[in-house]
Design an enzyme around this catalytic site. Structure first.
Site, PDB file in Angstrom:
ATOM      1  N   ASP A 422       0.863  -1.171   0.000  1.00  0.00           N
ATOM      2  CA  ASP A 422       0.000   0.000   0.000  1.00  0.00           C
ATOM      3  C   ASP A 422       0.904   1.226   0.000  1.00  0.00           C
ATOM      4  O   ASP A 422       1.964   1.219   0.626  1.00  0.00           O
ATOM      5  CB  ASP A 422      -0.884  -0.006   1.253  1.00  0.00           C
ATOM      6  CG  ASP A 422      -1.668   1.274   1.384  1.00  0.00           C
ATOM      7  OD1 ASP A 422      -2.481   1.561   0.493  1.00  0.00           O
ATOM      8  OD2 ASP A 422      -1.438   1.997   2.377  1.00  0.00           O
ATOM      9  N   ASP A 624      -1.221  -0.466   6.296  1.00  0.00           N
ATOM     10  CA  ASP A 624      -1.312   0.061   7.656  1.00  0.00           C
ATOM     11  C   ASP A 624      -2.668   0.632   8.028  1.00  0.00           C
ATOM     12  O   ASP A 624      -2.868   1.042   9.169  1.00  0.00           O
ATOM     13  CB  ASP A 624      -0.255   1.150   7.855  1.00  0.00           C
ATOM     14  CG  ASP A 624      -0.614   2.448   7.135  1.00  0.00           C
ATOM     15  OD1 ASP A 624      -1.271   2.381   6.073  1.00  0.00           O
ATOM     16  OD2 ASP A 624      -0.238   3.521   7.631  1.00  0.00           O
ATOM     17  N   ASP A 628      -6.886  -1.251   4.399  1.00  0.00           N
ATOM     18  CA  ASP A 628      -6.001  -2.336   3.976  1.00  0.00           C
ATOM     19  C   ASP A 628      -6.387  -3.683   4.586  1.00  0.00           C
ATOM     20  O   ASP A 628      -5.869  -4.718   4.164  1.00  0.00           O
ATOM     21  CB  ASP A 628      -4.546  -2.024   4.372  1.00  0.00           C
ATOM     22  CG  ASP A 628      -3.998  -0.794   3.669  1.00  0.00           C
ATOM     23  OD1 ASP A 628      -4.353  -0.598   2.495  1.00  0.00           O
ATOM     24  OD2 ASP A 628      -3.243  -0.034   4.294  1.00  0.00           O
TER      25      ASP A 628
END
Length: 733
Positions: A422, A624, A628
């Site tokens: 990400d 995080d 996600d």
């Protein structure tokens, strides 16, 4: 116990006494799984521990479970919740000391037996002395083997103790008969075998203690005393008595007693024990601090927010314990083998005795070879091969800032084909930073003056862009002039009076709307910055546009070496982001990432991961945020950044205590090293038994040598696992 209510599954931990080999743990686990109401059970030989999950509605009484284990001949004790200040090291030390004492005393009595047996000195009095001393060794120091063997036999079971008991009793009993008949005796065989096995258990206990020190060391890091502000003064109280809301005084050089928030003072804190990051972290009012971290510089007053098992340190210790108690998929094969191993060895031992008796017509030769088979086949190393490596691997990971939530992560990590990151908060800092300050080329102000005026205005703003500009000026030590008549122009910019000038900061559309002409050089720079994926804006005062500034969520400096290391490991890198494509591709270009997926919603992230898995690729995802969590759960290996949200951490298989991308490399390398160590241990354990049993049955191994090599096999497995303590990982300095 962890149970939210009566309808939730309840998890209990137990300490098990009397487990000697893999067949013991396998037998207990099988019995627990068959127990009514038990949803799941796992028994760890290296930790001498069992974890039992009761199905929802099964209640919370454990008496019947404990009785089931006791009926198998093992001791069991429920593990009570442990306070952060408590340490399990005392019990470990007692176990090691007791094992050392038994081994030394057995050696003291066995040494004369061995000496007399080898030299044949003393005649009949010497033989009688051998018999007397061996009797003491057999029935005092060997009693634990015989008692355990009888308990297993009553329930039609057998374990390592059964092999030792039968082997030494056969040698001892035959020697008594031979003494009466004037034949050759084997008293030294019986006595020395018991001594060697007790010595091996002492070495195992000491090595297991070293292997399982990770949680102990974590818990011992906590501060035992706290200085609390009460009624205008400071008093010292034990840390376990702290309550949320208490105000603590922490001076330079002291540890933070528990988690809290700074309400007064500024300082830098050494958080390396918690995150693995060696650089100190500067903090002030409003910033969170964590128990057991070290205050390095200034006096601070901290308001307690979390105590006991809710602190970061306790939660880390719990994650490590849970990972150490879990069972790797490869261990299931070991358990199946161990479940039938001892009965097969007993059959091989009986066949060896019968075969040699028929071939040689010599009871002594047949007995010696049968005893060698029983002793050399003890499956200790087999039972320790996997859990010992996991113990040390998870412990070392915790020291480096990597938490493995389950042992299956080690197996998945070795096969990762694609690593998806990400973008925000993982490869980037997750917050806006000032990247460019460009004065109008033909103007009469420099970069510092332009930044000072814009930052003075933005200090009054709550917008992330404004905060980034104000923070940049502060970090550069630029003095800011006072601001009057501040006004926020929603969605477009801000304005206010700085000195004699009205200052306007905002987008180009705002400037054009208010009649400002944008110089060609400024317009070109504005377009260039926007093509780079940055958020660019203009500043005007003195009647004209004076320059352009830009902010962006910048890439972490450590991301590039981390990504190159992963590629060197043969892993394909991809980046996923909910941001617009231009911004995502700009960051990807900086980091050298070719595969970019942008403008995706949370559920789309999970679908992208699933699509890669359908291509028969093993996928790891690093993230995080709350958005996600679906992708972390969908991936074969979910790696959650510990500075992120609790829901992301809960969804991940591995938790990184800092957002440094190099920790991803550390996690993968440690996981692969740990799995390789497990494979080495199993190869040695299986190979040892596969080679040693035929040699013993063929008469090539003396029983005493068999006992020594059996003990050596277990110590070798533990020693190989302990090598993981030297793993250094990526340099995070």
């Amino acid at each position: 116990m962890t149970a939210s209510d009566s309808q939730a599954a309840a998890v209990f931990d137990f300490d098990i006494e009397g487990m000697r080999c893999a067949s013991c743990s396998s037998r207990i686990e099988e019995a627990l799984r068959k127990h009514p109401g038990v949803q799941q059970a796992s028994v760890n030989l290296a930790l001498s521990r069992a974890r039992v999950t009761l199905a929802p509605g099964a209640g919370s009484e454990t008496g019947a479970i404990e009785e089931t284990v006791r009926s198998l001949g093992f001791g069991i004790e429920r593990r009570a919740p442990r306070a952060l200040s408590e340490s399990p090291v005392a019990r470990q030390q007692q176990e090691v000391a007791a094992a050392r004492r038994r081994a030394l005393m057995a050696a003291l009595f066995s040494a004369p037996v061995l000496l007399l047996g080898m030299t044949g000195a003393g005649g009949m009095p010497g033989l009688i002395a051998q018999a007397a001393l061996t009797t003491l060794v057999e029935w005092i120091f060997g009693w634990e083997f015989h008692r355990s063997a009888v308990q297993r036999a009553r329930r039609l079971g057998a374990n390592m103790d059964t092999l030792v008991s039968l082997g030494t009793l056969a040698a001892y009993g035959y020697s008594l008969w031979a003494l009466a008949m004037g034949e050759a005796v084997f008293f030294d065989t019986a006595a020395v075998i018991i001594t060697l096995i007790l010595t091996g258990r002492f070495l195992e206990a000491r090595a297991r203690g070293r292997a399982s020190q990770a949680v102990t060391r974590l818990l011992e890091l906590g501060e035992k005393e706290a200085r609390v502000l009460r009624e205008g003064g400071e008093i010292s109280v034990p840390s376990e008595q702290l309550l949320p809301g208490d105000l603590l005084v922490v001076r330079p050089g002291e540890k933070i007693p528990t988690d809290g928030t700074i309400v007064e003072g500024r300082s830098s804190f050494d958080e390396s024990m918690l995150t693995g990051e060696s650089l100190p972290v500067d903090k002030g009012p409003g910033d969170g601090v964590f128990g057991a971290t070290l205050n390095q510089e200034g006096r601070v007053v901290v308001e307690v927010t979390r105590v006991g098992e809710e602190t970061a340190l306790a939660r880390i210790a719990k994650l490590v314990e849970e990972a150490q108690s879990s069972k790797a998929p490869v261990q299931k094969l070991v358990d199946r083998v161990a479940g039938v191993f001892v009965p097969v060895v007993l059959a091989i031992g009986a066949a060896t005795f019968a075969g040699w008796l028929l071939a040689e017509a010599d009871v002594a030769v047949a007995l010696r070879n049968a005893v060698a088979v029983l002793i050399v086949a003890c499956p200790c190393a087999l039972g320790l091969a996997t859990p010992a490596a996991i113990l040390v691997g998870t412990g070392r990971g915790a020291e480096l800032g990597v938490l493995f939530k389950g042992s299956d992560a080690f197996e998945f990590a070795r096969a990762v084909d694609v690593m998806i990151f990400d973008k925000t908060g993982t490869l980037t800092h997750g917050q806006m930073r000032l990247t460019d300050v460009v004065p109008e080329p033909s103007g009469d102000i420099d970069e510092g003056e332009l930044l000072a005026r814009v930052a003075a205005l933005e200090t009054a703003s709550e917008h992330p862009v404004g905060r980034a500009v104000a923070e940049a000026a502060k970090s550069r030590g630029i003095p800011l002039p006072p601001v009057e008549d501040f006004e926020s122009l929603a969605g477009r910019g801000v304005r206010g009076r700085v000195g004699d000038d009205e200052v306007l900061v905002g987008r180009s559309s705002l400037m054009q709307e208010l009649g400002f002409e944008i110089p060609a050089g400024v317009a070109a720079k504005l377009d260039e910055l926007e093509r780079q994926g940055k958020t660019a804006f203009l500043a005007a005062f003195g009647g004209r546009v004076r320059g352009v500034l830009a902010v962006a969520d910048t890439a972490r400096v450590s991301a590039i070496p981390a990504l190159r290391s992963l590629e060197a490991m043969g892993i394909e890198i991809a980046m996923m982001s909910g941001d617009n494509r231009r911004t995502a591709e700009a960051i990807a270009a900086q980091l050298g990432i070719a595969r970019v997926v942008a403008e995706v919603l949370p559920d789309e992230k999970a679908r992208q991961v699933a699509a890669l898995r359908r291509e028969k690729k093993s996928v790891a995802f690093v993230g995080d945020g709350v958005n996600d969590a679906p992708a972390l759960s969908e991936a074969d290996l979910g790696i959650a950044v510990g500075s992120g949200t609790d829901i992301a951490i809960e969804a991940g298989d591995v938790v990184l205590m800092t957002p440094d991308p190099r920790l991803v490399v550390t996690a993968l390398r440690l996981a692969r090293r740990t799995y390789r160590t497990i494979a080495q241990n199993l190869l040695w354990a299986f190979g040892y038994n596969a080679a040693a049993i035929p040699l013993a049955a063929a008469g090539y191994l003396d029983p005493m040598i068999a006992a020594g090599t059996m003990a050596l096999s277990s110590v070798s497995v533990l020693s190989n696992s302990l090598r993981l303590r030297g793993f250094r990982g990526q340099d995070l300095s």
